[in-house]
Design a protein around this motif. Structure first.
Motif, mmCIF file in Angstrom:
data_model
loop_
_atom_site.group_PDB
_atom_site.id
_atom_site.type_symbol
_atom_site.label_atom_id
_atom_site.label_comp_id
_atom_site.label_asym_id
_atom_site.label_seq_id
_atom_site.Cartn_x
_atom_site.Cartn_y
_atom_site.Cartn_z
ATOM 1 N N ARG A 86 0.843 -1.196 0.000
ATOM 2 C CA ARG A 86 0.000 0.000 0.000
ATOM 3 C C ARG A 86 0.880 1.249 0.000
ATOM 4 N NH1 ARG A 86 -1.987 2.549 5.249
ATOM 5 N NH2 ARG A 86 -3.683 3.983 4.719
ATOM 6 N N TYR A 87 0.526 2.201 -0.871
ATOM 7 C CA TYR A 87 1.219 3.493 -0.915
ATOM 8 C C TYR A 87 0.227 4.605 -0.596
ATOM 9 C CZ TYR A 87 4.994 1.043 -3.310
ATOM 10 O OH TYR A 87 6.009 0.170 -3.636
ATOM 11 N N VAL A 88 0.651 5.526 0.240
ATOM 12 C CA VAL A 88 -0.137 6.711 0.573
ATOM 13 C C VAL A 88 0.613 7.900 -0.026
ATOM 14 C CG1 VAL A 88 -0.987 8.199 2.423
ATOM 15 C CG2 VAL A 88 -1.064 5.699 2.683
ATOM 16 N N VAL A 89 -0.024 8.582 -0.983
ATOM 17 C CA VAL A 89 0.666 9.585 -1.797
ATOM 18 C C VAL A 89 0.135 10.986 -1.505
ATOM 19 C CG1 VAL A 89 1.302 10.239 -4.153
ATOM 20 C CG2 VAL A 89 0.898 7.821 -3.599
ATOM 21 N N THR A 115 2.267 -1.082 -10.283
ATOM 22 C CA THR A 115 2.995 -2.108 -9.533
ATOM 23 C C THR A 115 2.051 -3.150 -8.945
ATOM 24 O OG1 THR A 115 2.906 -0.993 -7.360
ATOM 25 C CG2 THR A 115 4.718 -0.373 -8.861
ATOM 26 N N GLY A 116 0.751 -2.876 -8.952
ATOM 27 C CA GLY A 116 -0.230 -3.801 -8.393
ATOM 28 C C GLY A 116 -0.563 -3.545 -6.940
ATOM 29 N N ALA A 117 0.101 -2.570 -6.334
ATOM 30 C CA ALA A 117 -0.179 -2.244 -4.934
ATOM 31 C C ALA A 117 -1.418 -1.357 -4.823
ATOM 32 C CB ALA A 117 1.026 -1.535 -4.315
ATOM 33 N N LYS A 118 -1.973 -1.281 -3.628
ATOM 34 C CA LYS A 118 -3.064 -0.351 -3.357
ATOM 35 C C LYS A 118 -2.462 1.042 -3.253
ATOM 36 C CE LYS A 118 -6.766 0.692 -0.067
ATOM 37 N NZ LYS A 118 -7.422 0.319 1.214
ATOM 38 N N VAL A 119 -3.084 2.026 -3.895
ATOM 39 C CA VAL A 119 -2.573 3.395 -3.878
ATOM 40 C C VAL A 119 -3.671 4.331 -3.399
ATOM 41 C CG1 VAL A 119 -1.507 5.248 -5.206
ATOM 42 C CG2 VAL A 119 -1.023 2.850 -5.801
ATOM 43 N N THR A 138 -10.707 5.830 -11.586
ATOM 44 C CA THR A 138 -11.109 4.898 -12.643
ATOM 45 C C THR A 138 -10.100 3.763 -12.794
ATOM 46 O OG1 THR A 138 -12.251 6.670 -13.824
ATOM 47 C CG2 THR A 138 -11.676 4.707 -15.101
ATOM 48 N N ALA A 139 -8.821 4.082 -12.556
ATOM 49 C CA ALA A 139 -7.757 3.082 -12.681
ATOM 50 C C ALA A 139 -7.616 2.202 -11.444
ATOM 51 C CB ALA A 139 -6.434 3.769 -12.981
ATOM 52 N N GLY A 140 -8.431 2.477 -10.418
ATOM 53 C CA GLY A 140 -8.402 1.633 -9.222
ATOM 54 C C GLY A 140 -7.830 2.286 -7.986
ATOM 55 N N GLY A 141 -7.486 3.565 -8.086
ATOM 56 C CA GLY A 141 -6.951 4.276 -6.926
ATOM 57 C C GLY A 141 -8.033 4.703 -5.954
ATOM 58 N N VAL A 142 -7.613 5.081 -4.756
ATOM 59 C CA VAL A 142 -8.531 5.501 -3.696
ATOM 60 C C VAL A 142 -8.157 6.915 -3.258
ATOM 61 C CG1 VAL A 142 -9.293 5.063 -1.324
ATOM 62 C CG2 VAL A 142 -8.853 3.145 -2.884
ATOM 63 N N VAL A 143 -9.148 7.791 -3.176
ATOM 64 C CA VAL A 143 -8.930 9.141 -2.674
ATOM 65 C C VAL A 143 -9.322 9.171 -1.207
ATOM 66 C CG1 VAL A 143 -9.565 11.573 -2.878
ATOM 67 C CG2 VAL A 143 -9.317 10.175 -4.938
#
Length: 199
Positions: A136-139, A158-162, A186-191
């Motif tokens: 998991r990455y928090v950006v 990379t396949g990780a949760k972002v 849309t690409a699977g990221g989370v805000v």
């Protein structure tokens, strides 16, 4: 789940009105950046920090006004996102092999230098991410529709949760920033928000 915080270009030239390439309103997110950095440090979460590191005659200055020239005040990270004993990861290619367990030390912060918008143009970033092995990455950081966009889309690949921290980013153009968030989701990221991350 292993988490890594990913801090994009939180440098003086971008964050403050006196900066060479100021992102309007970016100084308002500095307290949020500080909260995230303190949380990471107190919870043993590694921080990967990208940082522009330009030569005085860098090719990028044909597109963007000169900024973040190595050794200048503007190239420095804001104190809010600095941790002690950070390891600088330059763009000089390195070799990782069986005889060299890792060129990366186990530290709290890695400052990944770059000369282009996309942090993944640093050939050492992917090996570093492999070393960290995050799920998991928090950006967070600046500017949303440029360097942050490159980071979040590259990390998703990379396949990780972002997760992108909405109240710890700032863009140059509000519409472009909204478009970036839409593409990301849309690409699977989370805000998300700072409060949700540090709760």
């Amino acid at each position: 789940m292993k988490t890594v915080f990913f801090d994009v270009d939180t440098q003086l030239d971008f964050l403050y009105p006196a900066g060479a390439l100021y992102v309007r309103g970016a100084e308002a997110i500095v307290p949020a950046l500080g909260e995230l950095t303190k949380y990471a440090a107190s919870h043993g979460i590694p921080v990967v920090s990208t940082a522009d590191a330009h030569a005085e005659d860098d090719a990028e200055f044909k597109t963007w006004r000169p900024h973040c020239v190595l050794g200048t005040t503007g190239q420095q990270k804001t104190a809010a996102t600095q941790l002690p004993k950070a390891q600088v990861v330059t763009t000089d290619p390195v070799t990782i092999d069986a005889s060299n367990d890792s060129i990366f030390q186990t530290v709290g912060q890695y400052v990944v230098e770059k000369q282009k918008l996309d942090c993944f143009t640093n050939p050492n970033l992917l090996p570093l991410l492999n070393f960290l092995a995050a799920d998991r990455y928090v950006v967070y950081g600046v500017a949303t529709e440029f360097c942050v966009s490159c980071a979040i889309m590259g990390l998703l690949s990379t396949g990780a949760k972002v997760e992108l921290v909405a109240d710890a980013i700032r863009g140059l153009d509000a519409e472009a920033e909204r478009d970036t968030l839409t593409r990301f989701v849309t690409a699977g990221g989370v805000v998300t928000t700072v409060d949700r991350i540090i709760a």
